[in-house]
Design a protein around this motif. Structure first.
Motif, PDB file in Angstrom:
ATOM      1  N   HIS A   1      41.619   6.912 -34.675  1.00 41.93           N
ATOM      2  CA  HIS A   1      40.445   6.157 -35.127  1.00 41.93           C
ATOM      3  C   HIS A   1      39.554   7.008 -36.029  1.00 41.93           C
ATOM      4  O   HIS A   1      38.887   6.484 -36.916  1.00 41.93           O
ATOM      5  CB  HIS A   1      39.647   5.644 -33.923  1.00 41.93           C
ATOM      6  CG  HIS A   1      40.357   4.590 -33.150  1.00 41.93           C
ATOM      7  ND1 HIS A   1      40.556   3.311 -33.643  1.00 41.93           N
ATOM      8  CD2 HIS A   1      40.951   4.631 -31.930  1.00 41.93           C
ATOM      9  CE1 HIS A   1      41.224   2.601 -32.741  1.00 41.93           C
ATOM     10  NE2 HIS A   1      41.481   3.369 -31.701  1.00 41.93           N
ATOM     11  N   GLN A   2      39.530   8.311 -35.799  1.00 38.68           N
ATOM     12  CA  GLN A   2      38.690   9.187 -36.611  1.00 38.68           C
ATOM     13  C   GLN A   2      39.319   9.537 -37.950  1.00 38.68           C
ATOM     14  O   GLN A   2      38.669  10.103 -38.823  1.00 38.68           O
ATOM     15  CB  GLN A   2      38.396  10.491 -35.843  1.00 38.68           C
ATOM     16  CG  GLN A   2      37.395  10.345 -34.713  1.00 38.68           C
ATOM     17  CD  GLN A   2      37.964   9.564 -33.544  1.00 38.68           C
ATOM     18  OE1 GLN A   2      39.145   9.671 -33.248  1.00 38.68           O
ATOM     19  NE2 GLN A   2      37.138   8.757 -32.894  1.00 38.68           N
ATOM     20  N   THR A   3      40.592   9.238 -38.101  1.00 33.85           N
ATOM     21  CA  THR A   3      41.285   9.584 -39.356  1.00 33.85           C
ATOM     22  C   THR A   3      41.722   8.317 -40.077  1.00 33.85           C
ATOM     23  O   THR A   3      40.993   7.766 -40.885  1.00 33.85           O
ATOM     24  CB  THR A   3      42.490  10.493 -39.059  1.00 33.85           C
ATOM     25  OG1 THR A   3      43.323   9.868 -38.064  1.00 33.85           O
ATOM     26  CG2 THR A   3      42.036  11.850 -38.570  1.00 33.85           C
ATOM     27  N   ILE A   4      42.909   7.838 -39.767  1.00 37.38           N
ATOM     28  CA  ILE A   4      43.458   6.681 -40.475  1.00 37.38           C
ATOM     29  C   ILE A   4      42.609   5.438 -40.256  1.00 37.38           C
ATOM     30  O   ILE A   4      42.352   4.665 -41.191  1.00 37.38           O
ATOM     31  CB  ILE A   4      44.912   6.416 -40.025  1.00 37.38           C
ATOM     32  CG1 ILE A   4      45.795   7.608 -40.406  1.00 37.38           C
ATOM     33  CG2 ILE A   4      45.447   5.145 -40.663  1.00 37.38           C
ATOM     34  CD1 ILE A   4      47.214   7.493 -39.947  1.00 37.38           C
ATOM     35  N   GLY A   5      42.155   5.252 -39.031  1.00 37.60           N
ATOM     36  CA  GLY A   5      41.340   4.077 -38.753  1.00 37.60           C
ATOM     37  C   GLY A   5      40.074   4.053 -39.590  1.00 37.60           C
ATOM     38  O   GLY A   5      39.687   3.009 -40.133  1.00 37.60           O
ATOM     39  N   HIS A   6      39.430   5.202 -39.735  1.00 39.45           N
ATOM     40  CA  HIS A   6      38.201   5.263 -40.518  1.00 39.45           C
ATOM     41  C   HIS A   6      38.483   5.085 -42.008  1.00 39.45           C
ATOM     42  O   HIS A   6      37.717   4.434 -42.716  1.00 39.45           O
ATOM     43  CB  HIS A   6      37.498   6.604 -40.279  1.00 39.45           C
ATOM     44  CG  HIS A   6      36.181   6.716 -40.973  1.00 39.45           C
ATOM     45  ND1 HIS A   6      35.178   5.771 -40.835  1.00 39.45           N
ATOM     46  CD2 HIS A   6      35.709   7.647 -41.838  1.00 39.45           C
ATOM     47  CE1 HIS A   6      34.132   6.124 -41.568  1.00 39.45           C
ATOM     48  NE2 HIS A   6      34.432   7.262 -42.186  1.00 39.45           N
ATOM     49  N   VAL A   7      39.598   5.660 -42.484  1.00 39.58           N
ATOM     50  CA  VAL A   7      39.975   5.479 -43.883  1.00 39.58           C
ATOM     51  C   VAL A   7      40.231   4.007 -44.185  1.00 39.58           C
ATOM     52  O   VAL A   7      39.748   3.462 -45.186  1.00 39.58           O
ATOM     53  CB  VAL A   7      41.219   6.326 -44.227  1.00 39.58           C
ATOM     54  CG1 VAL A   7      41.773   5.940 -45.603  1.00 39.58           C
ATOM     55  CG2 VAL A   7      40.881   7.811 -44.210  1.00 39.58           C
ATOM     56  N   ILE A   8      40.973   3.352 -43.310  1.00 35.77           N
ATOM     57  CA  ILE A   8      41.280   1.935 -43.507  1.00 35.77           C
ATOM     58  C   ILE A   8      40.006   1.097 -43.507  1.00 35.77           C
ATOM     59  O   ILE A   8      39.823   0.193 -44.343  1.00 35.77           O
ATOM     60  CB  ILE A   8      42.248   1.432 -42.420  1.00 35.77           C
ATOM     61  CG1 ILE A   8      43.660   1.926 -42.728  1.00 35.77           C
ATOM     62  CG2 ILE A   8      42.252  -0.081 -42.348  1.00 35.77           C
ATOM     63  CD1 ILE A   8      44.298   1.288 -43.941  1.00 35.77           C
ATOM     64  N   ASP A   9      39.092   1.380 -42.586  1.00 34.11           N
ATOM     65  CA  ASP A   9      37.826   0.639 -42.547  1.00 34.11           C
ATOM     66  C   ASP A   9      37.031   0.847 -43.835  1.00 34.11           C
ATOM     67  O   ASP A   9      36.420  -0.102 -44.361  1.00 34.11           O
ATOM     68  CB  ASP A   9      36.981   1.092 -41.347  1.00 34.11           C
ATOM     69  CG  ASP A   9      37.564   0.621 -40.023  1.00 34.11           C
ATOM     70  OD1 ASP A   9      38.412  -0.294 -40.040  1.00 34.11           O
ATOM     71  OD2 ASP A   9      37.175   1.186 -38.981  1.00 34.11           O
ATOM     72  N   SER A  10      37.036   2.059 -44.355  1.00 33.60           N
ATOM     73  CA  SER A  10      36.310   2.353 -45.599  1.00 33.60           C
ATOM     74  C   SER A  10      36.963   1.666 -46.791  1.00 33.60           C
ATOM     75  O   SER A  10      36.269   1.156 -47.679  1.00 33.60           O
ATOM     76  CB  SER A  10      36.263   3.869 -45.827  1.00 33.60           C
ATOM     77  OG  SER A  10      35.606   4.524 -44.759  1.00 33.60           O
ATOM     78  N   VAL A  11      38.286   1.645 -46.809  1.00 34.18           N
ATOM     79  CA  VAL A  11      39.013   0.949 -47.874  1.00 34.18           C
ATOM     80  C   VAL A  11      38.722  -0.544 -47.826  1.00 34.18           C
ATOM     81  O   VAL A  11      38.504  -1.190 -48.856  1.00 34.18           O
ATOM     82  CB  VAL A  11      40.524   1.225 -47.760  1.00 34.18           C
ATOM     83  CG1 VAL A  11      41.321   0.256 -48.637  1.00 34.18           C
ATOM     84  CG2 VAL A  11      40.838   2.662 -48.149  1.00 34.18           C
ATOM     85  N   GLU A  12      38.702  -1.106 -46.629  1.00 28.06           N
ATOM     86  CA  GLU A  12      38.432  -2.537 -46.477  1.00 28.06           C
ATOM     87  C   GLU A  12      37.021  -2.880 -46.952  1.00 28.06           C
ATOM     88  O   GLU A  12      36.813  -3.869 -47.662  1.00 28.06           O
ATOM     89  CB  GLU A  12      38.611  -2.944 -45.015  1.00 28.06           C
ATOM     90  CG  GLU A  12      38.282  -4.395 -44.706  1.00 28.06           C
ATOM     91  CD  GLU A  12      39.168  -5.383 -45.432  1.00 28.06           C
ATOM     92  OE1 GLU A  12      38.760  -6.552 -45.557  1.00 28.06           O
ATOM     93  OE2 GLU A  12      40.276  -4.985 -45.883  1.00 28.06           O
ATOM     94  N   LEU A  13      36.059  -2.058 -46.597  1.00 28.12           N
ATOM     95  CA  LEU A  13      34.685  -2.305 -47.026  1.00 28.12           C
ATOM     96  C   LEU A  13      34.569  -2.230 -48.544  1.00 28.12           C
ATOM     97  O   LEU A  13      33.966  -3.113 -49.188  1.00 28.12           O
ATOM     98  CB  LEU A  13      33.733  -1.297 -46.379  1.00 28.12           C
ATOM     99  CG  LEU A  13      32.268  -1.419 -46.791  1.00 28.12           C
ATOM    100  CD1 LEU A  13      31.690  -2.774 -46.397  1.00 28.12           C
ATOM    101  CD2 LEU A  13      31.438  -0.284 -46.170  1.00 28.12           C
TER     102      LEU A  13
END
Length: 468
Positions: free
Chosen positions: A449-461
């Motif tokens: 969640h601190q790596t890929i999950g956060h990157v994906i959330d930032s990309v989605e935003l």
């Protein structure tokens, strides 16, 4: 002007119209000028390209090149700026005659002819409106005939005055008068088609060259929307356009480099060990792989900047591995062009099958990316590890890394006969297994969640933001 336009607009100067030309537009402009400078009679050229391919900048450079070099007299009409008027022909004549009378190109040598053309238009405007809009007096045959004759005479007088001006320009400069029409494909269908018809009807005189910036497919759709789906739109356009030129698509990441130089991506990466060039390389490979238009490339680079800013604000520079930053342009491109795959990866819905469909793009010849631990890893290994991380989700990354390490050990212990391929291929496979498994282990150490999950959330935003 939108945020995107402010960040990506190209300023074209009269003194040096090709200053900062990153897309190689100078040679096509010079070749087209050479082609059209000596054409006989009236001529119409279309500069064709989809939305966001840089047509406006191209004709802006061309028009300023003609004026700056003293090659020809030229004027530009922005069709979109006049889309609100009822009849495009009247708007076009009004703007062109006004520009002719005010432009410093015509103040001295052609002042009399330009002013006379303007006076003729002002005098005949009411009759020309009737002629262009098809209006005729409805009472009495005699009045109908007289109105029709007045309209024909008005058109004839205007064209005679226009031809007198174009002849003077041709004799003085040795080149026709260039009239550029921009943003035609942004106009409502009836306006775009009527403007073509009016131009052909009124401005079809010797010594004038029209250059139309158009999305040809969109223009054909406009014609069919007006005259029916069975209309031969291509054949119809041949009545108005003598020659078509397709604007070449920039290659090799040239436009990405231009956008990168005007972005704040380098600033967003300050404090990390990520080379900004690795982000640019991924963006260039992604843009070329998916065939992004110039406008889509603008959106891509702006969203990369926004996503990196979000990553930085949400987790802090020290709480995310540096090697993940270059994966951002790839994931944004995937979301833009293959959103169904991106959504499947996000939701873990048949992600394994989805990963196999996008993984063919994992390879790139970019330079290695610096990791936080000080070791350099290949970008294609990073992208594969990110896709695997999305595929397996939290809790299974460590197991997948262990599987790859076991496979690495088995491969390393294979003889040449057991491997069945070349030694270079075997070495490449070992490097891949070692690199990807190492990246997966580091992702595991930071937490999914601190790596890929956060990157994906930032990309989605960032992907939800429409900048223009």
């Amino acid at each position: 002007m939108s945020l995107l336009e402010k960040r990506t607009s190209v300023q074209v100067s009269l003194d040096d119209p090709f200053d900062g030309d990153k897309l190689g537009r100078k040679k096509p402009v010079q070749r087209l000028t050479h082609l059209l400078k000596d054409v006989d009679g009236p001529f119409v050229l279309s500069v064709n390209g989809g939305w966001g391919t840089g047509k406006t900048t191209f004709i802006d450079m061309w028009e300023k090149y003609l004026r700056g070099e003293g090659i020809a007299r030229s004027l530009t009409f922005n069709a979109w700026d006049n889309d609100f008027v009822e009849d495009p022909g009247i708007a076009f004549i009004d703007e062109i005659t006004e520009a002719l009378s005010e432009s410093e190109q015509f103040d001295r040598s052609f002042e009399n002819a330009a002013q006379q053309l303007k006076r003729t238009f002002e005098k005949l405007a009411p009759v020309l409106v009737e002629a262009l809009t098809g209006g005729l007096v409805r009472e009495g045959t005699e009045k109908v005939v007289k109105a029709f004759k007045d309209q024909k005479d008005a058109i004839k007088e205007f064209r005679e005055e226009l031809e007198e001006l174009s002849t003077e320009v041709l004799e003085e400069t040795g080149a026709p008068l260039f009239l550029f029409v921009d943003e035609l494909d942004r106009c409502r269908p009836d306006f775009a088609v009527q403007l073509l018809e009016r131009v052909k009807h009124l401005f079809d005189v010797e010594g004038i060259v029209f250059v139309l910036a158009v999305d040809f497919e969109q223009l054909q759709s406009s014609i069919r929307s007006l005259y029916g789906a069975d209309m031969d739109a291509n054949g119809y356009l041949r009545r108005f356009i003598d020659l078509r030129y397709r604007l070449p698509r920039p290659k090799d990441g040239k436009y990405i480099s231009l956008l990168f130089s005007t972005s704040a991506i380098t600033e967003e990466l300050q404090g990390t060990m990520t080379r900004p060039g690795s982000v640019k390389e991924t963006a260039a490979c992604s843009a070329d792989h998916y065939g992004l238009s110039l406008r889509a490339k603008q959106q891509l680079m702006l969203r990369v900047e926004l996503a990196l800013r979000q990553i930085k604000a949400g987790q802090g520079l020290r709480n995310i591995p540096d090697f993940l930053h270059p994966s951002v342009p790839f994931l944004i491109s995937l979301r833009m062009e293959r959103n169904e795959y991106f959504e499947a990866l996000r939701s873990d819905d048949e992600a394994g099958e989805t990963r196999s469909k996008v993984e063919h793009f994992k390879h790139t010849d970019t330079n290695p990316v610096v990791r936080g631990a000080g070791r350099e890893v290949r970008l294609d290994h990073v992208l594969e590890a990110v896709l695997i991380g999305l595929d397996v989700g939290p809790g299974r990354i460590k197991a997948r890394a262990a599987e790859m390490r076991n496979k690495l050990e088995d491969t390393s212990n294979m003889s040449a006969q057991e491997w069945g391929g070349s030694s270079s291929e075997k070495t490449k496979s070992e490097d891949r297994l070692e690199g990807v498994s190492a990246i997966l282990n580091e992702i595991e150490s930071f937490g999914w969640h601190q790596t890929i999950g956060h990157v994906i959330d930032s990309v989605e935003l960032a992907g939800q933001i429409d900048a223009g």
